[in-house]
Design a protein around this motif. Sequence first.
Motif, short mmCIF file in Angstrom:
data_model
loop_
_atom_site.label_atom_id
_atom_site.label_comp_id
_atom_site.label_asym_id
_atom_site.label_seq_id
_atom_site.Cartn_x
_atom_site.Cartn_y
_atom_site.Cartn_z
N ALA A 22 8.26 -30.37 14.38
CA ALA A 22 7.91 -31.32 15.42
C ALA A 22 6.77 -30.78 16.27
O ALA A 22 5.88 -31.53 16.70
CB ALA A 22 9.13 -31.61 16.28
N GLN A 32 4.42 -28.77 15.28
CA GLN A 32 3.17 -28.61 14.52
C GLN A 32 2.58 -29.93 14.02
O GLN A 32 1.39 -30.03 13.77
CB GLN A 32 3.40 -27.67 13.33
N LEU A 33 3.44 -30.92 13.79
CA LEU A 33 2.94 -32.18 13.22
C LEU A 33 2.60 -33.13 14.35
O LEU A 33 3.34 -33.26 15.31
CB LEU A 33 4.00 -32.81 12.33
N ASN A 34 1.48 -33.79 14.21
CA ASN A 34 1.09 -34.77 15.23
C ASN A 34 0.25 -35.87 14.58
O ASN A 34 -0.05 -35.81 13.38
CB ASN A 34 0.36 -34.07 16.37
N ASP A 35 -0.12 -36.82 15.37
CA ASP A 35 -0.84 -37.96 14.81
C ASP A 35 -2.18 -37.57 14.21
O ASP A 35 -2.68 -38.24 13.33
CB ASP A 35 -1.05 -39.02 15.90
N ASN A 93 -2.85 -34.58 12.61
CA ASN A 93 -2.83 -33.88 11.32
C ASN A 93 -1.93 -34.52 10.27
O ASN A 93 -2.06 -34.22 9.09
CB ASN A 93 -2.58 -32.38 11.49
N LYS A 94 -1.04 -35.41 10.66
CA LYS A 94 -0.19 -36.06 9.63
C LYS A 94 -1.05 -36.78 8.57
O LYS A 94 -0.85 -36.56 7.36
CB LYS A 94 0.78 -37.02 10.28
N GLN A 132 -4.60 -25.95 12.16
CA GLN A 132 -4.01 -27.29 12.32
C GLN A 132 -3.57 -27.87 10.97
O GLN A 132 -2.69 -28.73 10.92
CB GLN A 132 -5.00 -28.23 13.01
#
Length: 468
Positions: free
Chosen positions: A385, A387-390, A392-393, A430
């Motif tokens: 949660a 590390q993942l964001n809009d 890099n997803k 990232q």
Amino acid sequence: MTQVRTRFAPSPTGFIHLGNIRSALYPWAFARANQGVFILRIEDTDVERSSQEAVDVIVEGMKWLGLDHDEGPFFQMQRMDRYKAVLKDMLDKGLAYPCYMSTQELDALRERQMANKEKPRYDGTWRPEPGKTLPPIPEGVQPVIRFKNPIGGSVVWEDKVKGRIEISNDELDDLVIARPDGTPTYNFCVVVDDMDMGITHVIRGDDHVNNTPRQINILRAMGMEPPVYAHLPTVLNEQGEKMSKRHGAKAVTQYRDEGYLADAVVNYLARLGWSHGDDEIFSRQQLIEWFNLDHLGKSAGQFDEAKLRWVAQQHMKMADDQLLASLVREQFSRRGVTLPAVLQSGDTLPAMCGLFKDRCSTTVELADWLSMYVGDVAPSADELAAQLNDANKPALAALASRLETVAWEKGAINQAIKDTMGEFGLKMPQVAIPVRLLVCGRAQTPSVDAVLALFERDVVLQRLKKIA
Ligand code: GLU
């Protein structure tokens, strides 16, 4: 020049820890350094306390460490006839004599001596001397046999560790070399064995220093010149106590099970009481080339787990990848894990070992790392949660599509990652950190392209596609 002949002579009465096995390593290394012969002799005359299990652990531990013996194992219990023959010979030659002094008489003698503030010692009542009349032989008493220790003078030897040691013969009384039932005693068996086995260098723990003058006297009485002696100082545990099971020492074989490389343990033990300049890390081959008795340490070695781990890590780095792969296979099989066919043989597992070995001290740690290639991974939800964001997803989805078609090798994978970073305006971490979390289950690994290249492409794609 006479050929070097050394021996390791353990008593199989307990389990064997690192401190004990060092007394095998040094005579082994000395024999190998001098194209000599290394003998294994099991001193099992303490029947009550000796066990086959203990013998097995000794043999197994030595085998694991590569301390191969050229002769033996000889078992003292199987040499009783020989000891008895030598006893008889010594009686015939007047080098030993029967002593009928009863235990009660001996106790009374000791008490008298103590009361007079004298050192308790046998007074020679039954020792035959020219012109001396011995007491009448009591009925129904089975005698012990005593060695006729020289009177006057002293025993001197140049110990390779302790330097010159001189013990006055007046300090030594006539040693009992056979019990009333005719069985030989400990020191006598050692002497006969060292004589019969032609031992040139006795390298052993310094708990035997007190036995040495007696052993030298018996050897000389039999017309032999004593060997060279090197009495190794004790090994202490981290708390500074003598290393022992009671004080928490582990059996040698446990280090094997914990995944230490044999060469690392050999290196560590060699340094724990011997030195070659400032060299801390050396191979087995170098040890054999360098080992001598002139650089043995005089003070007790102290076990240091952190140092052992450091030495072990250096050896992991130097280790052959094929060897590591076979040890890692053993670790997985101990865990009951069946490896996929591609890792059971071939170059993939060795390549994985090569990539991760720098980070490990043991093959257990290496197997832990490589489990990402063997079964599912479970990255922590919190870490994901974080590390993942809009931003890099979608990049990870795009990377997954690129990876579907690129050549499956490090360079092309690296290019795919860079292209994705460029496309989405992201920096390496990232992309690389979430990729690691998803595919490897952890945020830190060696270079991500190299790590990915060793997976099957489908596994990487499946794991990347798990992004919610
Ligand atoms: N059996 C003895 C011990 O285990 C060693 C005897 C020797 O090396 O002379 O300590």
